[in-house]
Write a protein that holds these residues in place. Structure first.
Motif, PDB file in Angstrom:
ATOM      1  N   SER A  97     -12.067 -11.841  10.798  1.00  0.00           N
ATOM      2  CA  SER A  97     -13.038 -11.090  10.022  1.00  0.00           C
ATOM      3  C   SER A  97     -14.443 -11.521  10.429  1.00  0.00           C
ATOM      4  CB  SER A  97     -12.810 -11.327   8.526  1.00  0.00           C
ATOM      5  OG  SER A  97     -13.766 -10.672   7.742  1.00  0.00           O
ATOM      6  N   SER A  98     -15.442 -10.969   9.768  1.00  0.00           N
ATOM      7  CA  SER A  98     -16.830 -11.372  10.015  1.00  0.00           C
ATOM      8  C   SER A  98     -17.256 -12.466   9.054  1.00  0.00           C
ATOM      9  CB  SER A  98     -17.762 -10.161   9.868  1.00  0.00           C
ATOM     10  OG  SER A  98     -17.640  -9.615   8.558  1.00  0.00           O
ATOM     11  N   THR A  99     -16.416 -12.777   8.058  1.00  0.00           N
ATOM     12  CA  THR A  99     -16.728 -13.812   7.087  1.00  0.00           C
ATOM     13  C   THR A  99     -15.467 -14.603   6.762  1.00  0.00           C
ATOM     14  OG1 THR A  99     -17.731 -14.240   4.925  1.00  0.00           O
ATOM     15  CG2 THR A  99     -16.268 -12.333   5.086  1.00  0.00           C
ATOM     16  N   ASN A 100     -15.624 -15.814   6.246  1.00  0.00           N
ATOM     17  CA  ASN A 100     -14.479 -16.650   5.899  1.00  0.00           C
ATOM     18  C   ASN A 100     -14.145 -16.512   4.422  1.00  0.00           C
ATOM     19  OD1 ASN A 100     -13.664 -18.280   8.314  1.00  0.00           O
ATOM     20  ND2 ASN A 100     -15.836 -18.802   8.275  1.00  0.00           N
ATOM     21  N   GLN A 101     -12.965 -15.986   4.136  1.00  0.00           N
ATOM     22  CA  GLN A 101     -12.442 -15.926   2.781  1.00  0.00           C
ATOM     23  C   GLN A 101     -10.923 -16.064   2.845  1.00  0.00           C
ATOM     24  OE1 GLN A 101     -13.964 -12.401   0.781  1.00  0.00           O
ATOM     25  NE2 GLN A 101     -15.872 -13.437   0.290  1.00  0.00           N
ATOM     26  N   PHE A 102     -10.475 -17.289   3.129  1.00  0.00           N
ATOM     27  CA  PHE A 102      -9.040 -17.557   3.287  1.00  0.00           C
ATOM     28  C   PHE A 102      -8.640 -18.664   2.327  1.00  0.00           C
ATOM     29  CE2 PHE A 102      -5.500 -19.996   4.941  1.00  0.00           C
ATOM     30  CZ  PHE A 102      -4.574 -19.006   5.249  1.00  0.00           C
ATOM     31  N   GLN A 103      -7.499 -18.459   1.643  1.00  0.00           N
ATOM     32  CA  GLN A 103      -6.988 -19.481   0.735  1.00  0.00           C
ATOM     33  C   GLN A 103      -5.477 -19.357   0.615  1.00  0.00           C
ATOM     34  OE1 GLN A 103      -8.588 -18.712  -3.203  1.00  0.00           O
ATOM     35  NE2 GLN A 103      -8.229 -16.520  -3.003  1.00  0.00           N
ATOM     36  N   GLY A 104      -4.815 -20.472   0.318  1.00  0.00           N
ATOM     37  CA  GLY A 104      -3.398 -20.439  -0.013  1.00  0.00           C
ATOM     38  C   GLY A 104      -3.252 -20.013  -1.459  1.00  0.00           C
ATOM     39  N   ARG A 105      -2.753 -18.793  -1.685  1.00  0.00           N
ATOM     40  CA  ARG A 105      -2.674 -18.248  -3.045  1.00  0.00           C
ATOM     41  C   ARG A 105      -1.291 -17.644  -3.282  1.00  0.00           C
ATOM     42  NH1 ARG A 105      -5.872 -13.043  -5.457  1.00  0.00           N
ATOM     43  NH2 ARG A 105      -4.698 -12.091  -3.758  1.00  0.00           N
ATOM     44  N   TYR A 106      -0.710 -17.949  -4.447  1.00  0.00           N
ATOM     45  CA  TYR A 106       0.644 -17.530  -4.782  1.00  0.00           C
ATOM     46  C   TYR A 106       0.600 -16.945  -6.189  1.00  0.00           C
ATOM     47  CZ  TYR A 106       0.616 -20.399  -0.825  1.00  0.00           C
ATOM     48  OH  TYR A 106       0.257 -20.894   0.396  1.00  0.00           O
ATOM     49  N   ALA A 107       1.256 -15.787  -6.388  1.00  0.00           N
ATOM     50  CA  ALA A 107       1.024 -15.002  -7.598  1.00  0.00           C
ATOM     51  C   ALA A 107       2.305 -14.693  -8.362  1.00  0.00           C
ATOM     52  CB  ALA A 107       0.317 -13.702  -7.235  1.00  0.00           C
ATOM     53  N   ILE A 108       2.219 -14.815  -9.676  1.00  0.00           N
ATOM     54  CA  ILE A 108       3.239 -14.330 -10.602  1.00  0.00           C
ATOM     55  C   ILE A 108       2.700 -13.041 -11.216  1.00  0.00           C
ATOM     56  CG2 ILE A 108       4.518 -14.807 -12.726  1.00  0.00           C
ATOM     57  CD1 ILE A 108       4.144 -17.816 -12.100  1.00  0.00           C
ATOM     58  N   LEU A 109       3.458 -11.950 -11.121  1.00  0.00           N
ATOM     59  CA  LEU A 109       3.010 -10.653 -11.630  1.00  0.00           C
ATOM     60  C   LEU A 109       3.835 -10.247 -12.846  1.00  0.00           C
ATOM     61  CD1 LEU A 109       2.570  -8.629  -8.293  1.00  0.00           C
ATOM     62  CD2 LEU A 109       0.954 -10.158  -9.435  1.00  0.00           C
ATOM     63  N   HIS A 110       3.153  -9.694 -13.847  1.00  0.00           N
ATOM     64  CA  HIS A 110       3.812  -9.226 -15.063  1.00  0.00           C
ATOM     65  C   HIS A 110       3.501  -7.744 -15.236  1.00  0.00           C
ATOM     66  CE1 HIS A 110       4.466 -13.452 -16.275  1.00  0.00           C
ATOM     67  NE2 HIS A 110       3.241 -13.664 -15.829  1.00  0.00           N
ATOM     68  N   ARG A 111       4.518  -6.900 -15.176  1.00  0.00           N
ATOM     69  CA  ARG A 111       4.345  -5.458 -15.349  1.00  0.00           C
ATOM     70  C   ARG A 111       4.027  -5.117 -16.808  1.00  0.00           C
ATOM     71  NH1 ARG A 111       3.015  -1.748 -11.604  1.00  0.00           N
ATOM     72  NH2 ARG A 111       4.324  -1.878  -9.746  1.00  0.00           N
ATOM     73  N   TRP A 112       3.235  -4.044 -17.000  1.00  0.00           N
ATOM     74  CA  TRP A 112       2.950  -3.544 -18.348  1.00  0.00           C
ATOM     75  C   TRP A 112       4.244  -3.081 -19.001  1.00  0.00           C
ATOM     76  CZ3 TRP A 112      -0.463  -3.420 -22.110  1.00  0.00           C
ATOM     77  CH2 TRP A 112      -0.376  -2.415 -23.081  1.00  0.00           C
ATOM     78  N   ASP A 113       4.548  -3.612 -20.185  1.00  0.00           N
ATOM     79  CA  ASP A 113       5.782  -3.219 -20.873  1.00  0.00           C
ATOM     80  C   ASP A 113       5.492  -2.650 -22.264  1.00  0.00           C
ATOM     81  OD1 ASP A 113       4.971  -5.491 -22.146  1.00  0.00           O
ATOM     82  OD2 ASP A 113       6.830  -6.623 -21.826  1.00  0.00           O
ATOM     83  N   GLY A 114       4.215  -2.298 -22.506  1.00  0.00           N
ATOM     84  CA  GLY A 114       3.862  -1.709 -23.782  1.00  0.00           C
ATOM     85  C   GLY A 114       3.938  -0.192 -23.735  1.00  0.00           C
ATOM     86  N   PRO A 115       3.560   0.453 -24.815  1.00  0.00           N
ATOM     87  CA  PRO A 115       3.598   1.924 -24.855  1.00  0.00           C
ATOM     88  C   PRO A 115       2.541   2.546 -23.951  1.00  0.00           C
ATOM     89  CG  PRO A 115       2.551   1.047 -26.829  1.00  0.00           C
ATOM     90  CD  PRO A 115       3.095  -0.135 -26.084  1.00  0.00           C
ATOM     91  N   VAL A 116       2.802   3.734 -23.439  1.00  0.00           N
ATOM     92  CA  VAL A 116       1.846   4.495 -22.632  1.00  0.00           C
ATOM     93  C   VAL A 116       1.515   5.763 -23.406  1.00  0.00           C
ATOM     94  CG1 VAL A 116       1.434   5.652 -20.435  1.00  0.00           C
ATOM     95  CG2 VAL A 116       2.811   3.549 -20.499  1.00  0.00           C
ATOM     96  N   LYS A 117       0.287   5.806 -23.959  1.00  0.00           N
ATOM     97  CA  LYS A 117      -0.084   6.908 -24.861  1.00  0.00           C
ATOM     98  C   LYS A 117      -1.202   7.765 -24.283  1.00  0.00           C
ATOM     99  CE  LYS A 117       1.179   4.203 -28.949  1.00  0.00           C
ATOM    100  NZ  LYS A 117       0.704   3.623 -30.233  1.00  0.00           N
ATOM    101  N   CYS A 118      -1.062   8.205 -23.042  1.00  0.00           N
ATOM    102  CA  CYS A 118      -2.059   9.099 -22.451  1.00  0.00           C
ATOM    103  C   CYS A 118      -1.356  10.020 -21.465  1.00  0.00           C
ATOM    104  CB  CYS A 118      -3.187   8.329 -21.768  1.00  0.00           C
ATOM    105  SG  CYS A 118      -2.658   7.228 -20.439  1.00  0.00           S
ATOM    106  N   ASP A 119      -2.010  11.122 -21.117  1.00  0.00           N
ATOM    107  CA  ASP A 119      -1.400  12.116 -20.227  1.00  0.00           C
ATOM    108  C   ASP A 119      -1.422  11.689 -18.768  1.00  0.00           C
ATOM    109  OD1 ASP A 119      -0.873  13.748 -22.376  1.00  0.00           O
ATOM    110  OD2 ASP A 119      -2.809  14.795 -22.235  1.00  0.00           O
ATOM    111  N   ASN A 120      -2.471  10.956 -18.362  1.00  0.00           N
ATOM    112  CA  ASN A 120      -2.614  10.564 -16.956  1.00  0.00           C
ATOM    113  C   ASN A 120      -2.743   9.043 -16.828  1.00  0.00           C
ATOM    114  OD1 ASN A 120      -2.763  13.277 -15.715  1.00  0.00           O
ATOM    115  ND2 ASN A 120      -4.609  13.436 -17.017  1.00  0.00           N
ATOM    116  N   PRO A 121      -1.668   8.314 -17.032  1.00  0.00           N
ATOM    117  CA  PRO A 121      -1.754   6.845 -16.935  1.00  0.00           C
ATOM    118  C   PRO A 121      -2.089   6.404 -15.510  1.00  0.00           C
ATOM    119  CG  PRO A 121       0.530   7.566 -17.067  1.00  0.00           C
ATOM    120  CD  PRO A 121      -0.298   8.781 -17.326  1.00  0.00           C
TER     121      PRO A 121
END
Length: 455
Positions: A370-394
């Motif tokens: 790249s043209s700039t330095n932005q590198f890191q060791g990063r590890y992620a836990i993801l949690h999906r939305w499990d609540g209600p969806v109350k709109c026409d275009n989520p």
């Protein structure tokens, strides 16, 4: 925050000498190097186990150092730089698809000091040893030595009642032949601070000019108790660094992991590091490269102007954290894994370990130039939305923190110098993304990282 405690962290860029048959070894060393053109400022934090009587450390340096070139530092700056650059675990929650969120960032501050003292003289001419300079800083009595031959230097140190490690003369020889000087910092036990009967030595900073940018680590093998970890943090003027004389690899990053990693991130990272270096023998691993005044996400405070001044910016004339790129290099080696001192070279900027998950919950960005330095060791836990969806275009795939602030929950890697018992981790059970040598098993919602015997 969950600390990252590596299995061993006991490398040192010199060697220890001690008297009265003391069994000395370097328990841990954290090195920070600031480099601009030919000027290097080397800062060392050493965790020493053993009696302070007749203790000293010996470090090869390219020039005769003056009193103004040496100072002690506060230990907290090393903690900040280690926390900032260490691999990190983050958590992201998918936001309510019917709402929008804003993102925010964080910051902090700190400062140094220095203390004088006195030094005793010693006759060394008959051994071909010259005392080029002598002064004192805090609990250290400093000598800058030159020598005509390594056996003479070893003999002189022994006459000064230092218990030199076996093989010192052979290890010293290439430095003596190259005309290298030796920085000897001897501890005065009367000026040492103790915590729970253990000597706590002040971190040291030395500054010198040299065309070659290197770190003299071979002498550290004299004190080695086996496998060692060397962590080098380099602050370069808008410049990332790699090693020139060993292989370079980058730690795999932007990997999704199961929720089980949250309970034992240190052992997960240890397993990942071992897997990374398994097929890259004697390789130096890049774990971080980023401007020192920013981070995303941040496991703690970034470096500020006082930190930069503490680590050498006061000498190099630039204390702006955004001018300095922080590179973290990690090298693990045994008794036969360090034929040469580490020599550093300028490297192209890279990015990796950034960005948010997409709508499918995947990280698209891979490590790349790249043209700039932005590198890191990063590890992620993801949690999906499990609540209600109350709109026409989520709008699915907007990620942030659990409170709706939009900030990821970051667990920094913490104290890299502490020891821990390494447990066997089965990466295939906790990784949700494939890496070389590891294919993930079907994802589970939790469970231990540590497989049962026989699995």
């Amino acid at each position: 925050m969950i600390p990252l405690l590596l299995s061993t962290a006991s490398a040192f860029c010199g060697f220890y000498v001690g008297g009265a048959d003391a069994e000395l070894y370097n328990d841990a060393t954290l090195v920070v190097m600031m480099r601009d053109q030919s000027k290097t400022v080397l800062s060392m934090q050493n965790s020493y186990q053993g009696p302070p009587e007749d203790f000293a450390l010996v470090v090869p340096v390219p020039t005769v150092l003056k009193e103004d070139d040496v100072r002690t530092l506060p230990a907290d700056v090393f903690k900040r730089i280690d926390t900032l650059s260490a691999p990190r675990l983050v958590e992201y929650w998918e936001r309510d698809p019917c709402q929008t969120y804003e993102y925010e960032m964080v910051k902090r501050s700190g400062r140094p000091q220095m203390v004088p003292s006195a030094v005793a003289d010693a006759s060394a001419a008959e051994r071909g040893v010259t005392i080029e300079a002598k002064f004192s800083v805090a609990e250290y009595d400093i000598l800058i030595l030159s020598a005509k031959d390594s056996s003479g230097l070893e003999s002189w140190l022994r006459e000064q009642r230092y218990n030199i490690p076996e093989g010192a003369s052979a290890s010293l020889r290439p430095y003596v032949q190259a005309g290298t000087k030796f920085f000897v910092a001897k501890v005065d036990p009367k000026r040492v601070r103790f915590e729970r009967d253990r000597a706590v030595l002040s971190p040291l900073r030395v500054a010198y000019d040299s065309k070659e940018f290197s770190l003299p680590v071979r002498l550290g093998l004299l004190n080695s108790q086996g496998e060692q970890d060397l962590l080098v943090h380099i602050l370069g003027k808008n410049q990332r660094y790699e090693v020139a004389n060993y292989a370079n690899v980058q730690i795999p990053t932007n990997l999704r992991v199961t929720d089980a990693v949250k309970g034992d991130f240190p052992n997960f990272y240890e397993a990942l590091f071992r897997n990374t270096t398994a097929d890259a023998r004697n390789a130096v691993v890049t774990e971080y490269a980023w401007q020192s005044g920013s981070c995303d996400p941040c496991p703690g405070p970034t470096l500020d102007g006082n930190d930069i001044a503490t680590l050498g910016g006061d000498l190099l004339g630039d204390m702006n954290p955004m001018s300095w790129t922080l590179t973290r290099l990690h090298y693990r080696y045994g008794a036969n894994g360090l034929d040469e001192d580490l020599v550093f070279k300028a490297a192209e900027p890279i990015i990796g370990g950034r960005g948010m998950p997409d709508a499918e919950g995947r990280f698209q960005e891979k490590p790349q130039k790249s043209s700039t330095n932005q590198f890191q060791g990063r590890y992620a836990i993801l949690h999906r939305w499990d609540g209600p969806v109350k709109c026409d275009n989520p709008q699915r795939g907007t990620w942030g923190g659990p409170t709706g602030s939009g900030a990821a929950q970051t667990r920094g890697a913490g104290d890299s110098m502490a020891k821990r018992d390494v447990k066997r981790v089965d990466l295939s059970r906790v990784l949700l993304d494939e890496i070389p040598g590891v294919k993930p098993k079907p994802a589970s919602s939790g469970g231990s990282l540590i497989p049962e015997i026989g699995q």
